[in-house]
Design a protein around this motif. Sequence first.
Motif, PDB file in Angstrom:
ATOM      1  N   LYS A  29       0.836  -1.204   0.000  1.00 25.55           N
ATOM      2  CA  LYS A  29       0.000   0.000   0.000  1.00 25.55           C
ATOM      3  C   LYS A  29       0.867   1.248   0.000  1.00 25.55           C
ATOM      4  O   LYS A  29       1.857   1.324   0.722  1.00 25.55           O
ATOM      5  N   LYS A  30       0.455   2.214  -0.794  1.00 24.74           N
ATOM      6  CA  LYS A  30       1.100   3.524  -0.760  1.00 24.74           C
ATOM      7  C   LYS A  30       0.275   4.380   0.187  1.00 24.74           C
ATOM      8  O   LYS A  30      -0.938   4.466   0.055  1.00 24.74           O
ATOM      9  N   GLN A  31       0.958   4.973   1.178  1.00 24.76           N
ATOM     10  CA  GLN A  31       0.243   5.782   2.168  1.00 24.76           C
ATOM     11  C   GLN A  31       0.794   7.199   2.192  1.00 24.76           C
ATOM     12  O   GLN A  31       2.008   7.396   2.164  1.00 24.76           O
ATOM     13  N   GLY A  34       4.126   9.650   0.011  1.00 17.12           N
ATOM     14  CA  GLY A  34       5.144   8.809  -0.585  1.00 17.12           C
ATOM     15  C   GLY A  34       5.612   7.630   0.249  1.00 17.12           C
ATOM     16  O   GLY A  34       6.622   7.020  -0.065  1.00 17.12           O
ATOM     17  N   LYS A  35       4.900   7.289   1.303  1.00 16.95           N
ATOM     18  CA  LYS A  35       5.293   6.115   2.099  1.00 16.95           C
ATOM     19  C   LYS A  35       4.705   4.862   1.473  1.00 16.95           C
ATOM     20  O   LYS A  35       3.579   4.853   1.000  1.00 16.95           O
ATOM     21  N   PHE A  36       5.511   3.824   1.503  1.00 19.45           N
ATOM     22  CA  PHE A  36       5.117   2.541   0.931  1.00 19.45           C
ATOM     23  C   PHE A  36       5.147   1.515   2.052  1.00 19.45           C
ATOM     24  O   PHE A  36       6.173   1.340   2.706  1.00 19.45           O
ATOM     25  N   VAL A  37       4.028   0.850   2.300  1.00 17.51           N
ATOM     26  CA  VAL A  37       3.920  -0.092   3.399  1.00 17.51           C
ATOM     27  C   VAL A  37       3.672  -1.493   2.841  1.00 17.51           C
ATOM     28  O   VAL A  37       2.759  -1.696   2.047  1.00 17.51           O
ATOM     29  N   ILE A  38       4.511  -2.424   3.277  1.00 20.61           N
ATOM     30  CA  ILE A  38       4.339  -3.824   2.913  1.00 20.61           C
ATOM     31  C   ILE A  38       3.946  -4.556   4.192  1.00 20.61           C
ATOM     32  O   ILE A  38       4.654  -4.486   5.191  1.00 20.61           O
TER      33      ILE A  38
END
Length: 101
Positions: A29-31, A34-38
Motif C-alpha cells: 500500500k502507498k500511504q 510517498g510512504k510505501f507499506v508492505i
Amino acid sequence: MIIQPHVENCIIHGILPKQEHGTLEISFKKQGSGKFVITIEDDGIGFIKAQEHVKTGHKSLGTSTIKNILEINSKLTGKKQKVTMSDKSTADLRNTVLLLP
C-alpha cells in the motif's frame, strides 16, 4: 528481495509447526506522502511459540541483513525505513510491516 526472508520465516517458523494448512497474506500500500507499506500476515503459531521451537544459538541472518540494509538506506536517503513485527495472538494473526519511503 526485501520481503523474502520475512515471508520465509512466516512459513517455516509460523505455519509449518501448526501441522495444518495456514494462511499467508501480503499487501502493498502507498500511504500519505510517498510512504510505501508492505504488510505480511499469517495465522501461524506466533512469535512466542515459535521461539520455543528455535534451536539454541540460532540467529536469523536474513531478517537481520534486511534490517541493516534498511538502516543504511535510511542514512543515505535521509528517509526512515524500518521493519516492525508484532504477535497479534488475540486476533489469531501475526504480522510483519516494512515501511519504505
